[in-house]
Design a protein around this motif. Sequence first.
Motif, mmCIF file in Angstrom:
data_model
loop_
_atom_site.group_PDB
_atom_site.id
_atom_site.type_symbol
_atom_site.label_atom_id
_atom_site.label_comp_id
_atom_site.label_asym_id
_atom_site.label_seq_id
_atom_site.Cartn_x
_atom_site.Cartn_y
_atom_site.Cartn_z
ATOM 1 N N LEU A 179 52.711 31.843 43.756
ATOM 2 C CA LEU A 179 52.061 32.299 42.840
ATOM 3 C C LEU A 179 52.194 33.935 42.694
ATOM 4 O O LEU A 179 52.483 34.372 41.469
ATOM 5 C CB LEU A 179 50.614 32.084 42.665
ATOM 6 C CG LEU A 179 49.757 32.566 41.665
ATOM 7 C CD1 LEU A 179 49.924 32.012 40.246
ATOM 8 C CD2 LEU A 179 48.143 32.028 41.716
ATOM 9 N N GLU B 52 54.083 36.078 39.825
ATOM 10 C CA GLU B 52 53.285 37.243 39.389
ATOM 11 C C GLU B 52 54.207 38.427 39.039
ATOM 12 O O GLU B 52 54.127 39.241 38.286
ATOM 13 C CB GLU B 52 51.986 37.614 40.050
ATOM 14 C CG GLU B 52 50.704 36.716 39.872
ATOM 15 C CD GLU B 52 49.599 37.318 39.298
ATOM 16 O OE1 GLU B 52 49.211 38.344 40.209
ATOM 17 O OE2 GLU B 52 49.061 36.802 38.685
ATOM 18 N N GLN C 286 51.989 36.966 35.491
ATOM 19 C CA GLN C 286 50.497 37.117 35.658
ATOM 20 C C GLN C 286 49.513 36.416 34.966
ATOM 21 O O GLN C 286 48.460 36.361 35.229
ATOM 22 C CB GLN C 286 50.099 38.694 35.329
ATOM 23 C CG GLN C 286 50.966 39.616 35.717
ATOM 24 C CD GLN C 286 52.143 40.071 34.551
ATOM 25 O OE1 GLN C 286 52.781 39.203 34.269
ATOM 26 N NE2 GLN C 286 52.210 41.372 34.143
ATOM 27 N N TRP C 287 50.165 35.736 33.954
ATOM 28 C CA TRP C 287 49.138 34.913 33.225
ATOM 29 C C TRP C 287 49.055 33.496 33.638
ATOM 30 O O TRP C 287 48.077 32.514 33.438
ATOM 31 C CB TRP C 287 49.535 34.672 31.625
ATOM 32 C CG TRP C 287 49.334 35.849 30.994
ATOM 33 C CD1 TRP C 287 50.285 36.928 30.504
ATOM 34 C CD2 TRP C 287 47.954 36.123 30.124
ATOM 35 N NE1 TRP C 287 49.559 37.755 29.683
ATOM 36 C CE2 TRP C 287 48.182 37.366 29.516
ATOM 37 C CE3 TRP C 287 46.855 35.482 30.116
ATOM 38 C CZ2 TRP C 287 47.255 38.036 28.623
ATOM 39 C CZ3 TRP C 287 45.977 36.018 29.289
ATOM 40 C CH2 TRP C 287 45.977 37.235 28.822
ATOM 41 N N LYS D 133 47.857 32.389 36.675
ATOM 42 C CA LYS D 133 46.666 32.222 37.152
ATOM 43 C C LYS D 133 45.398 31.747 36.227
ATOM 44 O O LYS D 133 44.578 31.100 36.455
ATOM 45 C CB LYS D 133 46.124 33.451 38.101
ATOM 46 C CG LYS D 133 46.028 34.403 37.107
ATOM 47 C CD LYS D 133 45.718 35.856 37.867
ATOM 48 C CE LYS D 133 45.731 36.961 37.122
ATOM 49 N NZ LYS D 133 45.934 38.181 37.762
ATOM 50 N N MET D 134 45.667 32.196 34.728
ATOM 51 C CA MET D 134 44.546 31.996 33.938
ATOM 52 C C MET D 134 44.450 30.652 33.267
ATOM 53 O O MET D 134 43.860 30.332 32.324
ATOM 54 C CB MET D 134 44.712 33.069 32.808
ATOM 55 C CG MET D 134 44.651 34.395 33.149
ATOM 56 S SD MET D 134 43.189 35.011 34.151
ATOM 57 C CE MET D 134 41.998 34.816 32.858
ATOM 58 N N CYS D 135 45.520 29.918 33.420
ATOM 59 C CA CYS D 135 45.681 28.611 32.941
ATOM 60 C C CYS D 135 44.482 27.834 33.460
ATOM 61 O O CYS D 135 44.027 27.553 34.467
ATOM 62 C CB CYS D 135 46.896 27.723 33.422
ATOM 63 S SG CYS D 135 46.775 25.997 32.959
ATOM 64 N N ARG E 126 43.452 29.494 26.034
ATOM 65 C CA ARG E 126 43.240 30.677 26.901
ATOM 66 C C ARG E 126 44.308 32.042 26.401
ATOM 67 O O ARG E 126 44.439 32.888 27.312
ATOM 68 C CB ARG E 126 43.490 30.464 28.401
ATOM 69 C CG ARG E 126 42.262 29.645 29.111
ATOM 70 C CD ARG E 126 41.171 31.022 29.170
ATOM 71 N NE ARG E 126 40.148 30.542 29.805
ATOM 72 C CZ ARG E 126 39.985 30.166 31.160
ATOM 73 N NH1 ARG E 126 40.895 30.361 32.017
ATOM 74 N NH2 ARG E 126 38.757 29.812 31.486
ATOM 75 N N GLU E 127 45.110 31.457 25.342
ATOM 76 C CA GLU E 127 45.856 32.486 24.894
ATOM 77 C C GLU E 127 47.200 32.940 25.862
ATOM 78 O O GLU E 127 47.472 34.037 25.818
ATOM 79 C CB GLU E 127 45.262 33.746 24.362
ATOM 80 C CG GLU E 127 44.305 33.271 23.168
ATOM 81 C CD GLU E 127 43.417 34.390 22.704
ATOM 82 O OE1 GLU E 127 43.571 35.627 23.295
ATOM 83 O OE2 GLU E 127 42.753 34.408 21.559
#
Lengths: 765, 207
Positions: free
Chosen positions: B17, B21, B28-29, B31-33, B89-90
């Motif tokens: 990960l 990143e 970097q996105w 992790k936001m999933c 989450r865009e």
Amino acid sequence: MSDEKKFAAFICTGCGIGDRLDAKQLEMTATRDGKMQSCHSHEMLCSKEGVQLIRDQIDNEGANHIMIAACSRRAKVEAFNFTDVAMSRANLREGVIWSRPEGDEHQETTQEMADDYVRMACAEVRFMEVPQPSEEQGCVENILIVGGGVSGMTAALEAAAAGFNCHIVEKEGELGGWAAKWHKRIPYRAAPEGTPNTLTAHLPDPVDNDVADLIGQVEASDKISVHLNARVTRTSGAPGRFAADITTESGSTTTENFGAIVQASGWKPFDIDSLPEYGHQHPDVVTNVELEQMAREAGDGPIKRPSDGKEVKSVAFVQNAGQTSTKEGYLPYHSGIGDLISIKQAMYFKAQNGDDCDTTILYDNLRTPGAPGEDFYRAGQQKMVIFTKASVDQVAADGSGAKVKFKDKILDEDVELPVDLVVLDIGMVPNSGPDPYAANESLEGMSEEEQEAVKEELESETAVTVESILNLDYRQGTDLPQLKWGFTDSHFICFPYETRRTGIYAAGPVRRPMDIKQAQDDATGAAMKAVQAAVHAAHGEAVHPRVGDLSYPRFRKEGCTQCKRCTVECPFGAINEDEERYPLFNESRCRRCGTCMGACPVRVISFDNYSIDTVGQQIKNVDVPDEFEEKPRILVLACENDAYPALDQAAVSGQEISPWARVIPVRCLGSVSLSWVTDSMNNGFDGVIMMGCKRGDDYQCHFVRGSAMAAERMAKVGDTLSTLNLEPERVVVHEVAITDIERAPRLIKEMEDVVERVGLSPFKF
Amino acid sequence: MSDMNTAMVEKYRNDFLKEVEANVEEGQWVKMCMQCGVCSGSCPLGNAWAHPPQEIFMMIRAGKRDEVLKSDSMWMCTSCYNCIVRCPRELPITHIMHGLATYSKRLGLAPKTQPTSQFSEIFWNNMMKRGRVNELKLGLSLYFKDGFGQGIKNALANQKLGMSMMKAKRMSPAEFFGGHGIKDASGLQKMIKKAEEIELAKLKANT
């Protein structure tokens, strides 16, 4: 006020009543059939002049029993607010003209309906008394708060801010409960509106634990007395006049008087040791409760592994450990906030052990309730907390450290994850006393001998395992009734703080699992209700839902057979027994539902403004046409809280209601006396419909058990009908919600069809 | 590029990960999933992917480096942007997919015979010559990428389409001889070369 009843009738001709109905005839009905001594019409009775007309009759002519024929009793309650007289209302607007179509062909039946409602309202008020307050007690501005955690302290501070004195009884040696031990709090504010969705946006972080401030405020308040290491060993009385014995560990007891009680007895962590698959016996497998202590002890430094003191570099959170399972020994429910706790704790590691500390949250369904929930979840993700959808099979020791075996539910594969530390998200178990109804509920459908055996077993069990919290000396048990899983029962739809013991309010995690913020909101609500209950009790007024009602049950002692049904069936434990074994009504515990009245087989219980007669006489005063006229009559006994407003609303929205129906609102279906049903049958009614609220675990009954009681009693009504040679389908009980505005009229129509099928009643004379 | 691959493995060990990143465009996105699966459900080619985007993100978090980088999944993306539009989450999912594809190509892990990957390379080389795409040559080199015999077969099979395009003046046989280009093709080439150097240097610095 003189004992002589003086009756006055008022008929409103506004809102189209005068156009659709023959007002002259209504007046005649009121004076001749209804025996009203005077009758006045007004074109808008709820106007200032109309209200003055009524007021003048009361003040100058001595009218003390008034009948108002206008709109529904649920409308214009502010205008027609005459508390010094007995009042009944005939529902001509919603009940007649709005629920019947216009046209000459309907005119006859519509006018008959209106005349009946006027007759009924006249009969009702003739058998009413002017309600007098019980004057049982004065106002005791003192609240007992059981439990000194966040909920208890918040309740105390709120009640003190309202000017009341409070006594906090805490069983431990210090205030603060579990929350005082936490390292940090879950945030309680969402990110400000307009916060952009970027990788660097500032999202809510765990906030400092401020429970110590709360303790400071409690200690500084001169209105709050704190009893540490203490328990409530006896509670007697009723709202407005509770007396509680507070006993400390040393054995000294003080007795205080209280107006109301808040039970904030909190929770305890679920015992995960009984489930070996979670490996809690291993030192590097800890619960989320234990982790708080570890994080706190570490200060701002790194959290260490318990087995060897090594700095933790990888940690796995096992969500929902031992919860949401019907398996034996598991918690059957989900504690709701466990995911928020784990996100918070994962952030401890990121902050204290460094960014390179791997934190994995093994969740199945991630739930982050509350305003900042989603933002807090994103904050965790921003900090590289890894969320893995998984079902965990086993947590095992792995040298120093531990190994989590789980199934990755996205990648569909079995994984073994070695980590330094495993944190188990365990559930919250309520600190409740023994459930007064635990025995009764499991007894349904057993023979008497079996019941006795089970009761004894349960009693010995509960005596050993659960200690009473309130030690009420009520006839119906020592503690608050429970709904499910040990959580205190409350009316979860409308009145979350009300318990089935009037004047005793539950707050915080004893009601349902919750975090600090939720508990504080909850406690504030409960404290306000407690203050209200104490004040209402002082005035002899009912609390929710018949707020302000001054009537209370009275009974004719000479007729009482001491059968005890009223004491057993009262949902609120209001009725004790006196020395002679007669029922002893505690007025301020009473919620005025009338369930005792419905239960009484010899009909000796009544309220000033609601009795067997006030309804029975309405039934008798309906004009039942003989069978050759082919006009059936259907009696509808509708709960005034839900079914009656649903019918009103149906009329407002233009639904037709059968012209044969005569609707009588009742306080609760639990107050319905079987005699009303038999009387109506004997009087020639063709069908009876009872409309009450939903019963069962997800009940909507405002009096919790009322509609369930009614259903039980009415289950036997078929036998009564058979003895009268009547078809059992003539009497039905329906669950009607306030939203059933299309269904309620349809149910009446269905009865019309039944009557058409089985024929008119043979009892029309 | 395999030494860079080894270097990356060395550097990030188990933390794929973090590698994503640092090295993948918009990585970097990842992790936001929140694993809702809307991207996978929205992808018109979803059933052609071995691992739809949601799964790719989960695999990255689970450290499945080889499975992700050697996968042909992100090469299936047609840049329709459905997933980006719908992601609650865009996340810039399309960009991440292309970023992963580029990264795997850089490391020499991308599948060699994957058609879209081959097409990308042909297209790029074609375009870089004169700064504009020579469609005739692009078509021909696609036809003949699997050998001369297969090329003739492909050409014959698409004969009708080619004729129609010429009739409609969408393609010109004159393109075969040089074809049109931009004013300063060598300037463009220099520019791109410089950009590539900068990108590579950034990657190297990360190793």
